[in-house]
Write a protein that holds these residues in place. Structure first.
Motif, PDB file in Angstrom:
ATOM      1  N   SER A 222      -7.423 -18.823  -0.434  1.00 22.43           N
ATOM      2  CA  SER A 222      -8.182 -18.623   0.805  1.00 22.43           C
ATOM      3  C   SER A 222      -7.822 -17.294   1.466  1.00 22.43           C
ATOM      4  O   SER A 222      -8.695 -16.593   1.990  1.00 22.43           O
ATOM      5  N   GLU A 223      -6.546 -16.931   1.417  1.00 26.77           N
ATOM      6  CA  GLU A 223      -6.117 -15.654   1.998  1.00 26.77           C
ATOM      7  C   GLU A 223      -6.647 -14.477   1.186  1.00 26.77           C
ATOM      8  O   GLU A 223      -7.107 -13.477   1.745  1.00 26.77           O
ATOM      9  N   ILE A 224      -6.611 -14.607  -0.136  1.00 30.36           N
ATOM     10  CA  ILE A 224      -7.127 -13.554  -1.009  1.00 30.36           C
ATOM     11  C   ILE A 224      -8.623 -13.398  -0.781  1.00 30.36           C
ATOM     12  O   ILE A 224      -9.144 -12.273  -0.714  1.00 30.36           O
ATOM     13  N   SER A 225      -9.302 -14.500  -0.635  1.00 27.09           N
ATOM     14  CA  SER A 225     -10.739 -14.487  -0.381  1.00 27.09           C
ATOM     15  C   SER A 225     -11.065 -13.677   0.866  1.00 27.09           C
ATOM     16  O   SER A 225     -11.986 -12.854   0.881  1.00 27.09           O
ATOM     17  N   GLU A 226     -10.297 -13.884   1.906  1.00 30.65           N
ATOM     18  CA  GLU A 226     -10.505 -13.163   3.160  1.00 30.65           C
ATOM     19  C   GLU A 226     -10.172 -11.681   3.005  1.00 30.65           C
ATOM     20  O   GLU A 226     -10.915 -10.816   3.455  1.00 30.65           O
ATOM     21  N   MET A 227      -9.055 -11.377   2.346  1.00 32.68           N
ATOM     22  CA  MET A 227      -8.616  -9.987   2.196  1.00 32.68           C
ATOM     23  C   MET A 227      -9.595  -9.150   1.386  1.00 32.68           C
ATOM     24  O   MET A 227      -9.863  -7.999   1.720  1.00 32.68           O
ATOM     25  N   LEU A 228     -10.112  -9.743   0.295  1.00 33.97           N
ATOM     26  CA  LEU A 228     -10.983  -8.993  -0.608  1.00 33.97           C
ATOM     27  C   LEU A 228     -12.466  -9.215  -0.319  1.00 33.97           C
ATOM     28  O   LEU A 228     -13.317  -8.711  -1.036  1.00 33.97           O
TER      29      LEU A 228
ATOM     30  N   THR B 135       3.942  -5.369  14.595  1.00 29.93           N
ATOM     31  CA  THR B 135       2.749  -6.021  14.061  1.00 29.93           C
ATOM     32  C   THR B 135       2.115  -5.273  12.897  1.00 29.93           C
ATOM     33  O   THR B 135       1.600  -5.895  11.973  1.00 29.93           O
ATOM     34  N   VAL B 136       2.154  -3.945  12.910  1.00 24.88           N
ATOM     35  CA  VAL B 136       1.474  -3.167  11.876  1.00 24.88           C
ATOM     36  C   VAL B 136       2.468  -2.494  10.933  1.00 24.88           C
ATOM     37  O   VAL B 136       2.372  -2.622   9.715  1.00 24.88           O
ATOM     38  N   PHE B 137       3.422  -1.797  11.484  1.00 25.80           N
ATOM     39  CA  PHE B 137       4.348  -1.017  10.667  1.00 25.80           C
ATOM     40  C   PHE B 137       5.165  -1.903   9.722  1.00 25.80           C
ATOM     41  O   PHE B 137       5.543  -1.483   8.631  1.00 25.80           O
ATOM     42  N   CYS B 138       5.398  -3.135  10.116  1.00 26.29           N
ATOM     43  CA  CYS B 138       6.173  -4.047   9.274  1.00 26.29           C
ATOM     44  C   CYS B 138       5.421  -4.417   7.985  1.00 26.29           C
ATOM     45  O   CYS B 138       6.024  -4.934   7.049  1.00 26.29           O
ATOM     46  N   LEU B 139       4.126  -4.098   7.902  1.00 29.94           N
ATOM     47  CA  LEU B 139       3.321  -4.387   6.713  1.00 29.94           C
ATOM     48  C   LEU B 139       3.375  -3.267   5.673  1.00 29.94           C
ATOM     49  O   LEU B 139       2.789  -3.379   4.610  1.00 29.94           O
ATOM     50  N   LYS B 140       4.077  -2.177   5.975  1.00 24.99           N
ATOM     51  CA  LYS B 140       4.030  -0.981   5.122  1.00 24.99           C
ATOM     52  C   LYS B 140       4.492  -1.240   3.695  1.00 24.99           C
ATOM     53  O   LYS B 140       3.900  -0.731   2.755  1.00 24.99           O
ATOM     54  N   ASP B 141       5.528  -2.037   3.494  1.00 24.53           N
ATOM     55  CA  ASP B 141       6.019  -2.298   2.137  1.00 24.53           C
ATOM     56  C   ASP B 141       4.988  -3.074   1.313  1.00 24.53           C
ATOM     57  O   ASP B 141       4.759  -2.772   0.143  1.00 24.53           O
ATOM     58  N   GLU B 142       4.397  -4.053   1.931  1.00 21.56           N
ATOM     59  CA  GLU B 142       3.375  -4.844   1.251  1.00 21.56           C
ATOM     60  C   GLU B 142       2.144  -3.990   0.953  1.00 21.56           C
ATOM     61  O   GLU B 142       1.559  -4.083  -0.129  1.00 21.56           O
ATOM     62  N   MET B 143       1.777  -3.129   1.889  1.00 21.67           N
ATOM     63  CA  MET B 143       0.649  -2.220   1.681  1.00 21.67           C
ATOM     64  C   MET B 143       0.951  -1.271   0.522  1.00 21.67           C
ATOM     65  O   MET B 143       0.087  -0.985  -0.306  1.00 21.67           O
ATOM     66  N   TYR B 144       2.183  -0.790   0.449  1.00 24.08           N
ATOM     67  CA  TYR B 144       2.589   0.120  -0.617  1.00 24.08           C
ATOM     68  C   TYR B 144       2.468  -0.552  -1.983  1.00 24.08           C
ATOM     69  O   TYR B 144       1.910   0.014  -2.923  1.00 24.08           O
TER      70      TYR B 144
ATOM     71  N   LEU C  59      -4.669  -4.791   4.382  1.00 26.72           N
ATOM     72  CA  LEU C  59      -4.833  -4.809   2.932  1.00 26.72           C
ATOM     73  C   LEU C  59      -6.257  -4.435   2.515  1.00 26.72           C
ATOM     74  O   LEU C  59      -6.454  -3.793   1.486  1.00 26.72           O
ATOM     75  N   LYS C  60      -7.239  -4.816   3.321  1.00 24.01           N
ATOM     76  CA  LYS C  60      -8.613  -4.368   3.054  1.00 24.01           C
ATOM     77  C   LYS C  60      -8.692  -2.850   3.172  1.00 24.01           C
ATOM     78  O   LYS C  60      -9.347  -2.181   2.361  1.00 24.01           O
ATOM     79  N   SER C  61      -8.028  -2.300   4.157  1.00 28.31           N
ATOM     80  CA  SER C  61      -8.014  -0.849   4.349  1.00 28.31           C
ATOM     81  C   SER C  61      -7.348  -0.154   3.167  1.00 28.31           C
ATOM     82  O   SER C  61      -7.816   0.892   2.716  1.00 28.31           O
ATOM     83  N   VAL C  62      -6.263  -0.730   2.673  1.00 23.52           N
ATOM     84  CA  VAL C  62      -5.576  -0.167   1.502  1.00 23.52           C
ATOM     85  C   VAL C  62      -6.523  -0.163   0.308  1.00 23.52           C
ATOM     86  O   VAL C  62      -6.653   0.843  -0.392  1.00 23.52           O
TER      87      VAL C  62
END
Length: 170
Positions: A128-134, A9-18, A60-63
């Protein structure tokens, strides 16, 4: 949250976070450090993470927040003028490489516009997704995206005009 659950659930997001972090800090090493630090924090708070609805948005907010904190710290440490000189020396682009110029133009955008154009045009998220993330209104996302694209378009036009003048003078 178990190790396998965390990995799925979390570690799989590492590339996108990078990729997202690299847009802010513009250094591969620093982006890797951001992701590694956040993964450690997430692991330490793994039980709390289960309560969050959208982990991707939270990650992504944390990044974004971690990168902004690092940029502020770096800015204070080096001084604004030194930082700008250092940044321009490190990321100077070749004159005839349009892709590199476009990346440079995007990197010169204000932080919100840079984040919005990256999430929309590179990562292909919906408004809508960008709105939520940022944590921005959807209209604010659209306005920032429009302004970012317009600024990049103007810079490209200036570059092309300059190159055409140089060719005519040959």
């Amino acid at each position: 949250m178990t190790h396998d659950c965390f990995k799925n659930t979390v570690f799989c997001l590492k590339d996108e976070m990078y990729r997202f972090a690299k847009r802010f800090v513009m250094s591969s090493d620093e982006a890797e450090d951001v992701v590694q630090d956040l993964m450690l924090k997430f692991w330490q708070k793994k039980e709390e993470l289960a309560t969050f609805g959208n982990l991707k948005s939270y990650a992504l907010k944390s990044v974004k927040n971690e990168c902004l904190n690092r940029l502020k710290h770096h800015d204070v440490k080096m001084g604004f003028a030194d930082f700008q000189i250092h940044r321009s020396e490190l990321y100077q682009v070749e004159a005839n490489n349009l892709k590199e110029h476009i990346i440079s133009f995007i990197n010169e955008l204000p932080e919100k516009q840079k984040a919005v154009i990256h999430l929309k045009d590179v990562e292909e998220y919906e408004v809508s997704e960008i709105s939520e993330m940022l944590e921005m209104e959807q209209n604010a996302v659209r306005v920032n995206l429009m302004r970012a694209r317009q600024k990049v378009k103007e810079q490209i036009q200036k570059l092309l005009d300059f190159e055409n003048r140089m060719i005519e003078n040959l």
